[in-house]
Design an enzyme around this catalytic site. Structure first.
Site, PDB file in Angstrom:
ATOM      1  N   TYR A 178       6.680 -10.216   6.457  1.00 60.93           N
ATOM      2  CA  TYR A 178       6.607  -8.785   6.752  1.00 60.93           C
ATOM      3  C   TYR A 178       7.169  -8.518   8.134  1.00 60.93           C
ATOM      4  O   TYR A 178       7.160  -9.393   9.014  1.00 60.93           O
ATOM      5  CB  TYR A 178       5.149  -8.304   6.728  1.00 60.93           C
ATOM      6  N   ASP A 186       0.820  -1.203   0.000  1.00 66.83           N
ATOM      7  CA  ASP A 186       0.000   0.000   0.000  1.00 66.83           C
ATOM      8  C   ASP A 186       0.861   1.263   0.000  1.00 66.83           C
ATOM      9  O   ASP A 186       2.082   1.204   0.170  1.00 66.83           O
ATOM     10  CB  ASP A 186      -0.923   0.008   1.223  1.00 66.83           C
TER      11      ASP A 186
END
Length: 251
Positions: A113, A52
């Site tokens: 992540y 994002d």
């Protein structure tokens, strides 16, 4: 026609995300622009993992098909020139030839992540870590993180208006670690939903502060509704750390 994987890393602060968009600058747009300048032909890219706006990556991949020949001995030269063309916040790390049917997105075995938090004020970390000056119970955070591996449906941690066929994800790693005045959440899975990691982090922080009990956290997961999920954690603390593939797809 030969297929190549191009590995990149980037600071996402200045970009509207990874995937190309109309009327907004993205990582993909900048890399395609650099490839066009260097190879003097349009090189459409297919991305591995979308990030994002504002999210960073230590490793991400595109694949592309080349109608032109890339001399394997000249790949270091190509990388050098592409990095000279690209802005300073994007770097090409490698270019590798793959099997003709290898796919950057669908052949990825896992993504990992990390989310960075600093607990004491530090002006040098403001672009890459979330300042969170609250007392946290690390044991409770790790209990919540461990609970996640017992579930596969993460609809509660998916932002609305996400077009996916399934909300199922398999998490193989989920753990919090402390480093002096820093806190890092590491998570690895076969796939992730839009906003999922930030939703997990924000909601677990509420567990760590005693605002949610572990049972309430489980209820949020099982509700399959994002109404009590906290997506407010900022994007700049999030990094795509690694995308894993079988070595046999590379020639």
């Amino acid at each position: 026609m030969k297929r190549y994987f191009i590995e990149v890393a980037y600071n996402g602060a200045a970009y509207a995300g990874f995937q190309i968009q109309q009327n907004a600058n993205t990582i993909q747009a900048e890399v395609e622009k650099a490839l066009l300048i260097y190879f003097r032909t349009s090189v459409p890219l297919t991305g591995s993992s979308r990030t994002d706006a504002g999210v960073h990556a230590l490793q991400n991949f595109f694949h592309f098909d080349a109608s032109f020949q890339i001399d394997i001995n000249l790949i270091p030269k190509a990388i050098y020139h592409l990095n000279a063309i690209l802005p300073n916040d994007i770097v090409v790390k490698s270019i590798k030839q793959t099997n003709s049917n290898a796919h950057a997105r669908f052949d990825a075995l896992y993504r990992s992540y990390q989310y960075n938090i600093h607990l004491t004020k530090n002006p040098f970390k403001d672009q890459t870590s979330f300042y969170y000056p609250f007392k946290l119970d690390i044991a409770l955070l790790n209990q919540a993180a461990e609970v996640l591996k017992d579930y596969s449906d993460f609809q509660s941690f998916s932002k609305k208006n996400t077009q996916v066929f399934t909300y199922n994800c398999t998490l193989t790693k989920s753990v919090w670690a402390t480093q002096l005045h820093d806190l890092v959440y590491n998570v690895q899975g076969n796939r992730f939903l839009r906003g999922m990691v930030r939703g997990l982090v924000g909601t677990m922080l509420k567990v760590g502060r005693g605002k949610y009990s572990l049972n309430e956290f489980k209820n949020i997961i099982e509700s399959k509704s994002p109404t009590k999920t906290d997506f407010s954690t900022p994007s700049h603390g999030l990094f795509l750390k690694e995308v894993g593939y079988n070595d046999d797809i590379f020639l």
